[in-house]
Scaffold this active site. Structure first.
Site, mmCIF file in Angstrom:
data_model
loop_
_atom_site.group_PDB
_atom_site.id
_atom_site.type_symbol
_atom_site.label_atom_id
_atom_site.label_comp_id
_atom_site.label_asym_id
_atom_site.label_seq_id
_atom_site.Cartn_x
_atom_site.Cartn_y
_atom_site.Cartn_z
ATOM 1 N N ALA A 106 -4.564 -0.943 -2.633
ATOM 2 C CA ALA A 106 -3.973 -0.322 -1.446
ATOM 3 C C ALA A 106 -5.048 0.008 -0.428
ATOM 4 O O ALA A 106 -6.129 0.476 -0.778
ATOM 5 C CB ALA A 106 -3.224 0.946 -1.856
ATOM 6 N N LYS A 107 -4.721 -0.220 0.839
ATOM 7 C CA LYS A 107 -5.624 0.213 1.909
ATOM 8 C C LYS A 107 -5.196 1.616 2.305
ATOM 9 O O LYS A 107 -4.399 1.804 3.229
ATOM 10 C CB LYS A 107 -5.522 -0.740 3.108
ATOM 11 C CG LYS A 107 -6.343 -2.013 2.941
ATOM 12 C CD LYS A 107 -6.257 -2.919 4.155
ATOM 13 C CE LYS A 107 -7.179 -2.508 5.275
ATOM 14 N NZ LYS A 107 -8.583 -2.874 5.061
ATOM 15 N N ILE A 108 -5.689 2.580 1.549
ATOM 16 C CA ILE A 108 -5.364 3.988 1.789
ATOM 17 C C ILE A 108 -6.527 4.607 2.555
ATOM 18 O O ILE A 108 -7.698 4.403 2.183
ATOM 19 C CB ILE A 108 -5.143 4.710 0.440
ATOM 20 C CG1 ILE A 108 -3.877 4.176 -0.243
ATOM 21 C CG2 ILE A 108 -5.079 6.229 0.627
ATOM 22 C CD1 ILE A 108 -3.680 4.624 -1.673
ATOM 23 N N SER A 124 0.846 -1.199 0.000
ATOM 24 C CA SER A 124 0.000 0.000 0.000
ATOM 25 C C SER A 124 0.881 1.249 0.000
ATOM 26 O O SER A 124 0.610 2.220 -0.713
ATOM 27 C CB SER A 124 -0.903 0.027 1.237
ATOM 28 O OG SER A 124 -1.840 -1.022 1.208
ATOM 29 N N TYR A 140 -11.508 5.059 2.044
ATOM 30 C CA TYR A 140 -12.593 4.575 2.883
ATOM 31 C C TYR A 140 -13.734 5.568 3.054
ATOM 32 O O TYR A 140 -14.764 5.238 3.644
ATOM 33 C CB TYR A 140 -12.035 4.061 4.216
ATOM 34 C CG TYR A 140 -11.434 2.685 3.991
ATOM 35 C CD1 TYR A 140 -12.181 1.542 4.207
ATOM 36 C CD2 TYR A 140 -10.161 2.544 3.453
ATOM 37 C CE1 TYR A 140 -11.678 0.291 3.930
ATOM 38 C CE2 TYR A 140 -9.638 1.293 3.170
ATOM 39 C CZ TYR A 140 -10.404 0.172 3.411
ATOM 40 O OH TYR A 140 -9.902 -1.071 3.113
#
Ligand code: PPE
Length: 303
Positions: free
Chosen positions: A156-158, A62, A162
């Site tokens: 990617a967990k950006i 990420s 969210y």
């Protein structure tokens, strides 16, 4: 939902002292990358972290995607995560590592803003409720479309990604549903706000292809376990109406684990309860995380 200590920028500090300035870049622009990881109490009374290596790899991936340089090595973060569970005397818990542009700057480009890193671990129950985990939840297709693949990154967990999930969650919870399902920009089923999605029809199991969804670690685990049980999983784009007529639909995620969906948009799915396939995979999953399946010991990082 609170523990004693949080690891921040290289050392453990008391929970209440793990603070940032209100002008922190990440607070204004969502410029962070994070992970969600679970540890489970094992049958011998210890704790084991599920697929820690894969989570640490994804955190660094990420960061690479976001052009962010994490000022620690993967090995350091791997050890810090185990230590965070240990120092808080936790067994079953949720672990949240976060790397963020942590300097005080107005202006979108985070160049020269320092990257800060934290790891917290906290007691955590069933994400969508204990009853939902065993009996199924009520979901609704959100009117918000999942992030477009070229607007941000699905790999990617950006943090900022969210906001899309928060929109969907707020919308469907205001209407009394437990969780949202988002469609992609082509109208195909994508995922939940924080979960991948699986469905079964006539004993065949499906999940959505990767381009529009997060490469879930639970998703990949469930594909393996379903295969072991004789249900090779097929990746397929699908439409909301196929979910309506599926025999079973369920979410997967670190937080959600395997949560059956018993109703979508007011339509009952299958028999309106957790179906036999999801229950069989749940069974195998909980044995593995409790350290009771030697074949999958390599998925556990003992604390
Ligand atoms: N899709 C999204 C968008 C997502 O955020 C998650 C994890 C998944 C799929 C499943 O991925 P994995 O956990 O690797 O199986 N969502 C995390 C955050 C939830 C939250 O509320 O925070 C999680 O489950 O930890």
């Amino acid at each position: 939902m609170k523990a004693e200590k949080i690891w921040l920028d290289g050392s453990f500090v008391p929970w209440d002292q793990a603070q940032v300035h209100v002008m922190t870049h990440a607070l204004h622009y969502g410029t962070s990358v994070f992970e969600g990881i679970r540890a489970y109490e094992t049958k011998d009374g210890g704790a084991a972290i599920f697929r820690l290596r894969e989570h640490v790899d994804r955190l660094f991936n990420s960061a690479t995607i976001f052009r962010m340089e994490i000022p620690f090595t993967k090995e350091e973060i791997f050890e810090v995560i185990k230590e965070t569970v240990r120092v808080n005397n936790l067994k079953s818990c949720y672990i949240r590592p976060l790397a963020f542009w942590g300097g005080e700057k107005v202006g979108l480009n985070p160049k020269d803003v320092p990257v800060r890193v934290m790891v917290a671990a906290l007691p955590f129950g069933a994400y969508l409720g204990e009853e939902g985990l065993w009996k199924g939840v009520r979901a609704k297709i959100s009117s918000y479309t999942r992030n477009y693949i070229n607007s941000t990154s699905t790999k990617a967990k950006i943090g900022g990604n969210y906001v899309n999930s928060v929109f969907a969650s707020l919308e469907v919870s205001a209407e009394g549903y437990d969780e949202a399902i988002l469609l992609d920009t082509n109208g195909f089923v994508a995922e939940g706000p924080g979960e991948n999605i699986f469905w079964a029809r006539e004993s065949k199991v499906f999940t959505t292809p990767l381009p529009t969804v997060l490469e879930g670690i639970t998703r990949s685990s469930v594909i393996t376990l379903a295969g072991d049980l004789g249900y090779p999983v097929v990746e397929a784009y699908t439409t909301r109406d196929e979910l309506y007529i599926a025999d079973e639909v369920w979410f997967t995620g670190t937080a959600a684990e395997l949560t059956p969906i018993r109703e979508i948009d007011g339509i009952t799915i299958g028999k309106g309860e957790a179906g036999p396939i999801v229950r069989a995979i749940q069974d195998k999953f909980y044995k593995i995380v409790a350290g009771e399946d030697p074949a999958y010991e390599h998925w556990l990082a003992r604390v």
